[in-house]
Design a protein around this motif. Structure first.
Motif, PDB file in Angstrom:
ATOM      1  N   ARG A  37       0.866  -1.176   0.000  1.00 10.72           N
ATOM      2  CA  ARG A  37       0.000   0.000   0.000  1.00 10.72           C
ATOM      3  C   ARG A  37       0.902   1.224   0.000  1.00 10.72           C
ATOM      4  N   ASP A  62       0.934   5.253  -0.360  1.00 12.21           N
ATOM      5  CA  ASP A  62       0.063   6.435  -0.275  1.00 12.21           C
ATOM      6  C   ASP A  62      -1.404   6.057  -0.396  1.00 12.21           C
ATOM      7  N   GLY A  63      -1.777   4.966   0.250  1.00  7.43           N
ATOM      8  CA  GLY A  63      -3.173   4.573   0.293  1.00  7.43           C
ATOM      9  C   GLY A  63      -3.651   3.718  -0.856  1.00  7.43           C
ATOM     10  N   VAL A  64      -2.811   3.533  -1.887  1.00 10.02           N
ATOM     11  CA  VAL A  64      -3.187   2.728  -3.050  1.00 10.02           C
ATOM     12  C   VAL A  64      -2.587   1.339  -2.905  1.00 10.02           C
ATOM     13  N   GLU A  65      -3.453   0.318  -2.922  1.00  9.22           N
ATOM     14  CA  GLU A  65      -2.988  -1.045  -2.722  1.00  9.22           C
ATOM     15  C   GLU A  65      -2.614  -1.698  -4.051  1.00  9.22           C
ATOM     16  N   LEU A  66      -1.463  -2.368  -4.059  1.00 12.29           N
ATOM     17  CA  LEU A  66      -0.945  -3.038  -5.251  1.00 12.29           C
ATOM     18  C   LEU A  66      -0.660  -4.493  -4.916  1.00 12.29           C
ATOM     19  N   THR A 124       5.571  -0.041 -12.497  1.00 10.80           N
ATOM     20  CA  THR A 124       4.381   0.237 -11.697  1.00 10.80           C
ATOM     21  C   THR A 124       4.749   0.849 -10.354  1.00 10.80           C
ATOM     22  N   SER A 156       4.156   4.719  -8.829  1.00 10.94           N
ATOM     23  CA  SER A 156       3.407   4.881  -7.587  1.00 10.94           C
ATOM     24  C   SER A 156       4.139   5.746  -6.568  1.00 10.94           C
TER      25      SER A 156
END
Length: 526
Positions: A331, A333-337, A346, A350
Motif C-alpha cells: 500500500r 500512499d493509500g493505493v494497494e498493489l 508500476t 506509484s
C-alpha cells in the motif's frame, strides 16, 4: 604527521618516497610506510586519498615516479614489479572482488599459475593439483572445502578462503606479505569471523598482512597499527590502534570528528511517525519472504536488518518489483498493489524508488557519463536522450553537487573518473531526481569512505525532514543507529522485532538480530 615506529625490528615491507604523477597532477606524495614481520597493518583514508594508487604501485600496475624505493626484508623490489618478481619476493594480493572464476573448480582457482605438468606428457596431473590445493586450504583451517567443488556452490567465507589460499601459493608460511585490498567489502558481516580467524593465523605464523578497508571496526579489531592517507600524503604512519575508538580513527581520517563534519546536526528527528502512512507491506511472501508485514510513515527513516538468511536483503527488491513474490500486497500512499502483478515501472509510477546495493552491477552504467547516469530515469519524460536542450540535466547535476558534495563537478566525465564514494552519491542522486514519496535504499554506504558515508546519511535524514518515507536495508549497525527512528529486525523472512527510541543503538541492534544465535558470530570482530 603522526609517526610511530618499532626500532627493534627490521620491517618486512619498507616503502620510501613513493610518488605518482599523472600528467601534471601528482596524486601520491612521497609516501613512506613500514610493515613489520607478523604484523597486521591497516591502510585507511577517504576515497581519492591515494590508497588504490599506492596498492597499484606495489602490485606493478603503475610505475612510480623516480626515486621510489620498495623493499621486502631489505631486498629491493624493482618497480614496476612483474608477477614473477612479486612472487619471488613473496608479495601476494587478494583484491576486492576476490578475482575468482565462479564456474571453475576450487583446485583450478587455487592452482592457476602454479600448475605442475607431467615431465614427459606435459599434461596437468589433476590429482596432484587437488592435493596441493587441499594443502593450501588446510593452512587456513579450511579443510572442509572440496577441491573439486565449483566455486559458485561455495559460501562467501569459503570463497574468500579459496582466494587467500591462492594468494599464499607463492609464500612460505611465516615469510612474505599478503595485501588484502578491500577483500571483506563484498562479504556479509555474519560470516566474517571465519575470515578474521584466518587473517590472524596468517599473521601469527610470521607472514605480514597489509589490510586496506573502509570498515573501521575491523581495522581496529585486527590491526595492531594503522596508516592514514589524505590527499595522497601519509598523514598518520604506523599509529598503534591500542586504545583507539572508531571515533578516534574517524578524526584521524577526516581531520575532524564525525559530529563536526555534520556541522553539529543531529541525524535523528525528535519524534518518529510525524506524517501519515506512506508504505505498508502486507503479508509479503516469496523470494525468501514468509509473511513480512510493516509500515513506514512519511517523515521517518526506518532500518531493516537481519542475518544473511533472514531475507532482509531481499526485501528492497521485492518492494521495488524487481523480485517476484507469490503473495501479499503493498500500500503506497493509500493505493494497494498486489505483488503478483507488480513491476518496477508500476512501483516507480506509484512513488517508490529503489537505490540498489550494487552501484555498478545494478545501479549505474560504466560506459556512460555522470550526467547520463544521473538523469537516465527521466530522459523519456524530458524528451529523450538526444534532446538538444539539457539545461534540466545540468540543473540536476548542480543539485547533486550542492546536496551531496559530488566530485569532481564535471558532468561529462565517464563514471570511471569518479571514486566509489562519489559513484554512490551519484546513484542516490539519480533516484532522488524522481522526487519519490517512498525511498528504499539497500546498503547505501557499502565500500565508501567516512566522509561520503556522513554525506549520504545526512541526505537520507534531509529527505525524511521533507516528508519522504525512507527505508534502509543494511547490516551496518552504526549507520542504522545514526540515521533511523526505528529498526525492524527480520528472521526467517518475517519482521520479528522492532527497536525504537533509546533501543536504536549498535549494541542493542546486534543483540536483537542475533538473539538465539552464537554470540561469537554476532560479534565477529571481537
Amino acid at each position: 604527521m603522526v609517526t610511530a615506529t618499532d626500532a627493534t625490528t627490521a620491517p618486512r615491507l619498507s616503502i620510501r618516497n613513493a610518488s605518482k604523477t599523472f600528467g601534471r597532477v601528482r596524486v601520491l606524495h612521497e609516501v613512506a610506510l613500514d610493515v613489520l614481520p607478523g604484523e597486521i597493518h591497516g591502510l585507511v583514508g577517504q576515497n581519492g586519498s591515494g590508497k588504490s594508487t599506492l596498492i597499484k604501485l606495489l602490485s606493478g600496475v603503475y610505475a612510480p615516479d623516480a626515486g621510489a624505493d620498495v623493499r621486502i626484508d631489505g631486498a629491493a623490489v624493482p618497480m614496476p614489479a612483474s608477477a614473477r618478481e612479486l612472487q619471488k619476493h613473496g608479495i601476494a594480493f587478494v583484491h576486492q572482488d576476490l578475482g575468482l572464476d565462479l564456474d571453475a573448480s576450487v583446485v583450478q582457482n587455487v592452482r592457476i599459475g602454479h600448475y605442475e605438468a607431467g615431465r614427459f606428457t606435459r599434461r596437468i596431473r589433476w590429482r596432484a593439483e587437488a592435493t596441493h590445493a587441499a594443502r593450501a586450504l588446510a593452512t587456513l583451517g579450511a579443510t572442509s572445502i572440496n577441491p573439486y567443488a565449483t566455486v559458485r556452490t561455495l559460501r562467501h567465507a569459503e570463497r574468500a578462503s579459496v582466494a587467500i589460499a591462492r594468494a599464499l601459493q607463492g609464500i612460505a608460511l611465516g615469510t612474505g606479505l599478503i595485501v588484502l585490498d578491500e577483500s571483506t567489502q563484498s562479504l556479509p558481516r555474519d560470516i566474517l569471523r571465519e575470515l578474521y580467524a584466518q587473517v590472524r593465523a596468517i599473521a601469527a605464523s610470521g607472514t605480514s598482512v597489509l589490510m586496506v578497508s573502509h570498515r573501521l571496526d575491523e581495522i581496529l579489531a585486527l590491526c595492531s597499527k594503522v596508516t592514514v592517507l589524505e590527499d595522497g600524503r601519509a598523514t598518520v604512519v604506523g599509529e598503534s590502534t591500542e586504545g583507539l575508538s572508531e571515533a578516534d580513527l574517524t578524526r584521524l581520517i577526516l581531520g575532524k570528528s564525525a559530529s563536526a563534519y555534520l556541522g553539529g546536526q543531529s541525524l535523528k528527528t525528535e519524534s518518529a511517525r510525524r506524517g501519515k502512512e506512506a508504505l505498508a507491506a502486507l503479508e509479503l511472501a516469496g523470494s525468501g519472504l514468509k509473511g513480512a508485514s510493516f509500515q513506514v510513515f512519511a517523515g521517518e527513516v526506518v532500518g531493516v536488518i537481519g542475518t544473511s538468511d533472514s531475507a532482509y536483503d531481499v526485501l528492497p527488491y521485492v518492494l521495488a518489483g524487481s523480485l517476484s513474490a507469490s503473495e501479499g500486497a503493498l500500500r503506497i500512499d493509500g493505493v494497494e498493489l498486489a505483488l503478483r502483478s507488480l513491476t518496477p515501472a508500476t512501483v516507480t509510477r506509484s512513488g517508490l524508488c529503489l537505490v540498489p546495493g550494487s552501484r555498478l552491477g545494478q545501479g549505474l552504467a560504466a560506459d556512460m557519463t555522470a550526467l547520463e547516469n544521473l538523469t537516465l530515469p527521466r530522459l523519456h519524460a524530458k524528451g529523450g536522450r538526444f534532446a538538444l536542450r539539457r539545461g534540466w540535466q545540468l540543473s540536476e547535476f548542480a543539485d547533486a553537487i550542492r546536496s551531496l558534495g559530488l566530485s569532481p563537478p564535471s558532468p561529462d566525465l565517464r563514471l570511471g573518473a569518479f571514486s566509489g564514494g562519489n559513484q554512490q552519491k551519484l546513484l542516490l542522486a539519480k533516484w532522488l531526481g524522481n522526487k519519490p514519496r517512498v525511498l528504499v535504499v539497500h546498503e547505501p554506504t557499502q565500500a565508501v569512505d567516512v566522509g561520503a558515508r556522513q554525506q549520504i546519511l545526512l541526505e537520507l535524514r534531509r529527505q525524511a525532514s521533507q516528508g519522504v518515507a525512507v527505508l534502509v536495508s543494511s547490516l551496518e549497525t552504526t549507520d542504522l543507529a545514526t540515521v533511523c527512528d526505528r529498526v525492524l529486525v527480520m528472521q526467517d523472512g518475517r519482521v520479528v522485532h522492532e527497536l525504537t527510541d533509546a533501543d536504536v543503538e549498535p549494541h542493542t541492534i546486534i543483540d536483537a538480530v542475533y538473539t538465539g544465535i552464537s554470540s561469537e558470530i554476532a560479534h565477529a570482530t571481537a
